[in-house]
Structure formats: C-alpha cells, structure tokens
Design an enzyme around this catalytic site. Structure first.
Site, PDB file in Angstrom:
ATOM      1  N   ASP A  52       0.855  -1.201   0.000  1.00 48.33           N
ATOM      2  CA  ASP A  52       0.000   0.000   0.000  1.00 48.33           C
ATOM      3  C   ASP A  52       0.881   1.239   0.000  1.00 48.33           C
ATOM      4  O   ASP A  52       2.084   1.142   0.261  1.00 48.33           O
ATOM      5  CB  ASP A  52      -0.930   0.014   1.236  1.00 48.33           C
ATOM      6  CG  ASP A  52      -2.246   0.738   0.959  1.00 48.33           C
ATOM      7  OD1 ASP A  52      -2.221   1.978   0.841  1.00 48.33           O
ATOM      8  OD2 ASP A  52      -3.289   0.076   0.822  1.00 48.33           O
ATOM      9  N   VAL A  79       1.581   1.498  -6.893  1.00 50.51           N
ATOM     10  CA  VAL A  79       1.499   0.512  -7.988  1.00 50.51           C
ATOM     11  C   VAL A  79       1.638   1.141  -9.377  1.00 50.51           C
ATOM     12  O   VAL A  79       1.872   0.430 -10.350  1.00 50.51           O
ATOM     13  CB  VAL A  79       0.201  -0.325  -7.921  1.00 50.51           C
ATOM     14  CG1 VAL A  79       0.175  -1.206  -6.696  1.00 50.51           C
ATOM     15  CG2 VAL A  79      -1.050   0.552  -8.011  1.00 50.51           C
ATOM     16  N   ASN A 105      -5.545  -4.999  -6.380  1.00 52.91           N
ATOM     17  CA  ASN A 105      -6.723  -4.474  -5.705  1.00 52.91           C
ATOM     18  C   ASN A 105      -6.691  -2.961  -5.481  1.00 52.91           C
ATOM     19  O   ASN A 105      -7.742  -2.336  -5.359  1.00 52.91           O
ATOM     20  CB  ASN A 105      -6.864  -5.206  -4.354  1.00 52.91           C
ATOM     21  CG  ASN A 105      -7.839  -4.521  -3.440  1.00 52.91           C
ATOM     22  OD1 ASN A 105      -9.046  -4.680  -3.548  1.00 52.91           O
ATOM     23  ND2 ASN A 105      -7.323  -3.702  -2.503  1.00 52.91           N
ATOM     24  N   TYR A 170     -12.918   6.040 -13.480  1.00 48.45           N
ATOM     25  CA  TYR A 170     -13.117   4.762 -12.775  1.00 48.45           C
ATOM     26  C   TYR A 170     -13.692   3.713 -13.731  1.00 48.45           C
ATOM     27  O   TYR A 170     -13.169   2.598 -13.841  1.00 48.45           O
ATOM     28  CB  TYR A 170     -14.065   4.978 -11.585  1.00 48.45           C
ATOM     29  CG  TYR A 170     -14.172   3.798 -10.644  1.00 48.45           C
ATOM     30  CD1 TYR A 170     -13.279   3.652  -9.581  1.00 48.45           C
ATOM     31  CD2 TYR A 170     -15.168   2.832 -10.804  1.00 48.45           C
ATOM     32  CE1 TYR A 170     -13.374   2.583  -8.708  1.00 48.45           C
ATOM     33  CE2 TYR A 170     -15.270   1.754  -9.939  1.00 48.45           C
ATOM     34  CZ  TYR A 170     -14.369   1.630  -8.889  1.00 48.45           C
ATOM     35  OH  TYR A 170     -14.467   0.560  -8.031  1.00 48.45           O
TER      36      TYR A 170
HETATM   37  N1  LIG Z   1     -15.885  -0.426  -2.155  1.00 47.64           N
HETATM   38  C1  LIG Z   1     -16.585  -0.704  -3.222  1.00 47.64           C
HETATM   39  O1  LIG Z   1     -17.787  -0.451  -3.263  1.00 47.64           O
HETATM   40  C2  LIG Z   1     -15.930  -1.374  -4.397  1.00 47.64           C
HETATM   41  C3  LIG Z   1     -16.756  -1.990  -5.362  1.00 47.64           C
HETATM   42  C4  LIG Z   1     -16.161  -2.610  -6.458  1.00 47.64           C
HETATM   43  C5  LIG Z   1     -14.792  -2.603  -6.600  1.00 47.64           C
HETATM   44  N2  LIG Z   1     -14.022  -1.978  -5.651  1.00 47.64           N
HETATM   45  C6  LIG Z   1     -12.580  -1.983  -5.856  1.00 47.64           C
HETATM   46  O2  LIG Z   1     -11.947  -2.615  -4.754  1.00 47.64           O
HETATM   47  C7  LIG Z   1     -10.623  -2.088  -4.620  1.00 47.64           C
HETATM   48  C8  LIG Z   1     -10.398  -1.703  -3.172  1.00 47.64           C
HETATM   49  O3  LIG Z   1     -11.286  -0.651  -2.833  1.00 47.64           O
HETATM   50  P1  LIG Z   1     -11.805  -0.404  -1.350  1.00 47.64           P
HETATM   51  O4  LIG Z   1     -13.260  -0.169  -1.452  1.00 47.64           O
HETATM   52  O5  LIG Z   1     -11.295  -1.412  -0.434  1.00 47.64           O
HETATM   53  O6  LIG Z   1     -11.121   1.033  -1.094  1.00 47.64           O
HETATM   54  P2  LIG Z   1     -10.256   1.590   0.121  1.00 47.64           P
HETATM   55  O7  LIG Z   1     -10.152   3.047  -0.112  1.00 47.64           O
HETATM   56  O8  LIG Z   1     -10.787   1.102   1.410  1.00 47.64           O
HETATM   57  O9  LIG Z   1      -8.835   0.882  -0.113  1.00 47.64           O
HETATM   58  C9  LIG Z   1      -8.043   1.153  -1.237  1.00 47.64           C
HETATM   59  C10 LIG Z   1      -6.586   1.027  -0.823  1.00 47.64           C
HETATM   60  O10 LIG Z   1      -5.772   1.256  -1.997  1.00 47.64           O
HETATM   61  C11 LIG Z   1      -4.655   2.000  -1.584  1.00 47.64           C
HETATM   62  N3  LIG Z   1      -4.037   2.689  -2.710  1.00 47.64           N
HETATM   63  C12 LIG Z   1      -4.484   3.806  -3.355  1.00 47.64           C
HETATM   64  N4  LIG Z   1      -3.616   4.177  -4.283  1.00 47.64           N
HETATM   65  C13 LIG Z   1      -2.590   3.280  -4.246  1.00 47.64           C
HETATM   66  C14 LIG Z   1      -1.397   3.141  -4.992  1.00 47.64           C
HETATM   67  N5  LIG Z   1      -1.055   4.020  -5.942  1.00 47.64           N
HETATM   68  N6  LIG Z   1      -0.580   2.102  -4.715  1.00 47.64           N
HETATM   69  C15 LIG Z   1      -0.882   1.227  -3.722  1.00 47.64           C
HETATM   70  N7  LIG Z   1      -2.008   1.322  -2.980  1.00 47.64           N
HETATM   71  C16 LIG Z   1      -2.845   2.349  -3.246  1.00 47.64           C
HETATM   72  C17 LIG Z   1      -5.211   2.972  -0.548  1.00 47.64           C
HETATM   73  O11 LIG Z   1      -4.204   3.552   0.257  1.00 47.64           O
HETATM   74  C18 LIG Z   1      -6.167   2.074   0.214  1.00 47.64           C
HETATM   75  O12 LIG Z   1      -5.525   1.456   1.318  1.00 47.64           O
HETATM   76  C19 LIG Z   1     -10.515  -0.927  -5.606  1.00 47.64           C
HETATM   77  O13 LIG Z   1      -9.848  -1.356  -6.771  1.00 47.64           O
HETATM   78  C20 LIG Z   1     -11.959  -0.591  -5.906  1.00 47.64           C
HETATM   79  O14 LIG Z   1     -12.115  -0.010  -7.161  1.00 47.64           O
HETATM   80  C21 LIG Z   1     -14.544  -1.372  -4.552  1.00 47.64           C
END
Ligand SMILES: NC(=O)c1ccc[n+]([C@@H]2O[C@H](COP(=O)([O-])OP(=O)(O)OC[C@H]3O[C@@H](n4cnc5c(N)ncnc54)[C@H](O)[C@@H]3O)[C@@H](O)[C@H]2O)c1
Length: 275
Positions: A52, A79, A105, A170
């Site tokens: 992260d 990433v 992720n 997105y």
């Molecule tokens: N929450 C939802 O409703 C949902 C639905 C579908 C898909 N997703 C996908 O799930 C994944 C995780 O989302 P989440 O809801 O847990 O969000 P979140 O904000 O809780 O977690 C995302 C994490 O990614 C990290 N991050 C951001 N930029 C980064 C980078 N450049 N390098 C490394 N880490 C980085 C952040 O610091 C954070 O810890 C994402 O890809 C999101 O698009 C989420």
C-alpha cells in the site's frame, strides 16, 4: 473403499489446506477489500505481501496477521510507479522465492462530470487502477512463467461491465482492467498462468462510505436512505456487500479448482447486472 465411495471422493472439491504455503501479493491491502483479502488468504496459510501507499495502516495489517499466527510483511509502494513495482516483486522473490497469487486491488474513486474531470485526476485513477495492474502483471509474469504456475486476480467492479455517470476515469479503468485480464489469460495459458476479474457492486469500505456520505449531503437524505434508494437502485438485493464476502470469493478463485475461470469477469453484484 468401494468404487462408489472412490467416485464420490474424486468428485468432492478440496479446498482444505490447498493454499497452505503459497505466496500472495495483495495491493492496496491497508484498507477495505484489500485488507479483508490479505486476512482471508493468511487464514488459509498463504504468506502475504501487504502492499500500500498507506504505511501506517499497511504495517498494522501485516502485524495483526502475524499476531494471529500468519505470515505477512508490509511493502510500501505506489502501484503506478515502475520502480516501486519492481521493488514489490523483488521483496516477494527475495523473501519467499515465488509468487503464486497476485491480487491487483489498489484503487480509488473520483466523481465529477467529464467537463470538470481534471486531467490530473484522470491520470491518477488510470495510473493506479489500470497501469498499476499492468506493471505488477508485467513484472510478476516472468517469475510465474518460471514456476509454470500463477494466478492473477484483478479487482474489477460492476463498473467493468456497466457504466455510471460522473465516473469517467473509474469506469474506463475498470473496463480496461477486464481487457487486461483477457489478454493476460491468453498469454498466460501456455505457462499455466491464469487471470480473472472479480466484479463486485458496492462493498462496505471507506471508498464506498465516502460516496454514501457525499450523496447523503447532496440529496439531504440519511445514509441508510442513500444506500437503499440511490446506491443500490439498480441491484436486486438492496444491500451493500461486506468485504469478507468478496474476500471469500477471492480465496475460492485462488484455489486450483477455480483454474478454468480465466479470462472472464466474475460478478458478485447483488443482481446488479441481471437487468
Ligand atoms: N468499495 C466498493 O464499493 C468497491 C466496489 C467494487 C470494486 N471496488 C474496488 O476494490 C478495490 C479496493 O477498494 P476499497 O473499497 O477497499 O477502497 P479503500 O479506499 O478502502 O482501499 C483502497 C486502498 O488502496 C490503496 N491505494 C491507493 N492508491 C494506491 C497506490 N497508488 N498504490 C498502492 N495502494 C494504493 C489505498 O491507500 C487504500 O488502502 C478498488 O480497486 C476498488 O475499485 C470497490
């Protein structure tokens, strides 16, 4: 054992201990879904590299896995940065000598109409959610090829399959990620490397909670009303997913019995895309 019992034994899918001793990289694992996935894989005996850009929470996740008897290490890294991704892959190889599972992720959201969507925000979202998985795949691939085995799980979204207003970057990144998943599956197959895109609807994580709070303010509604009337309007089941539900799917997809799920999207979307 009778022939009948033998046939039944063969037919029974075995998940128990199948993942024990394998090595996974989970990006964006300091929070939300990534954290739940890291914990769920560690619970199956997988050694996890917790990646992260959020060092404080990432270190906490790795520490709490270790405190519970699991094997985890935190590796800081953006990433979308080539140098950081090379460092992430190097950490996995130096420490564990292999990478069995790569979970792409890391992600973030930004909401604005196209005309007001800044180029900086566009590049940031595409960088993290599309270029990022490309880079991790590119640099993990040679190691997986040498192992003659590898599993890549890309965190897509319902928005890999359908669209939504005000989410240009997105939706584009998540549609693109499904494309990358398909190419990876085709190029990986001769080397026993498989790739799949998990496509969840809204999951109860900080990313979704921020959107709920924003919508509640905008519409003058309670957060519960926003979830039921706005966020889940296209879905059949009017609720958010819990991170653990998606993590359980990722654990299943990491096992060998799911190997033929490659090059495809796997929705977990409360019936969102059924219409
Ligand atoms: N929450 C939802 O409703 C949902 C639905 C579908 C898909 N997703 C996908 O799930 C994944 C995780 O989302 P989440 O809801 O847990 O969000 P979140 O904000 O809780 O977690 C995302 C994490 O990614 C990290 N991050 C951001 N930029 C980064 C980078 N450049 N390098 C490394 N880490 C980085 C952040 O610091 C954070 O810890 C994402 O890809 C999101 O698009 C989420």
């Amino acid at each position: 054992m009778s022939t009948n019992t033998l046939e039944m034994e063969k037919a029974r899918p075995r998940f128990d201990d199948q993942l024990k001793g394998r090595v996974a990289i989970v990006t964006g694992a300091a929070s939300g879904l990534g954290k739940a996935i890291a914990v769920a894989l560690a619970n199956e005996g997988v050694a996890v590299i917790v990646n992260d850009v959020d060092k404080e929470n990432g270190v906490d996740v790795a520490r709490s896995i270790a405190a519970a008897g699991g094997d985890a290490v935190f590796q800081f890294g953006d990433v979308s940065d080539v140098k950081d991704v090379k460092g992430l892959i190097r950490t996995a190889i130096d420490r564990y000598t292999r990478i069995d599972i790569l979970v792409n992720n890391a992600g973030l959201q930004h909401i604005a109409p196209i005309t007001e969507f800044t180029v900086e925000k566009w590049n940031h979202l595409i960088g993290v959610m599309l270029t990022g998985p490309f880079l991790t795949t590119k640099y993990a691939f040679p190691h997986m090829r040498a192992q003659r085995k590898g599993r890549i799980i890309n965190m897509g979204s319902t928005q890999s399959l359908v669209s939504a207003e005000f989410k240009a970057a997105y939706v584009s990144a998540k549609h693109g990620l499904l494309g990358l998943t398909k190419v990876t599956a085709l190029e990986g197959a001769p080397h026993n490397i498989t790739a799949v895109a998990v496509c969840p609807c809204f999951v109860r994580t900080p990313l979704a909670e921020k959107q709920i709070a924003g919508q509640a303010k905008y519409h003058g509604m309670t957060e519960q009303e926003v979830v039921e009337k706005i966020m889940t309007a296209p879905a059949a089941l009017k609720r958010l997913l819990e991170p653990e539900e998606v993590a359980a799917l990722v654990v299943y997809l990491s096992t060998d019995v799911a190997q033929c799920m490659t090059g495809s999207a796997v929705p977990i979307d409360c019936g969102w895309t059924a219409r």
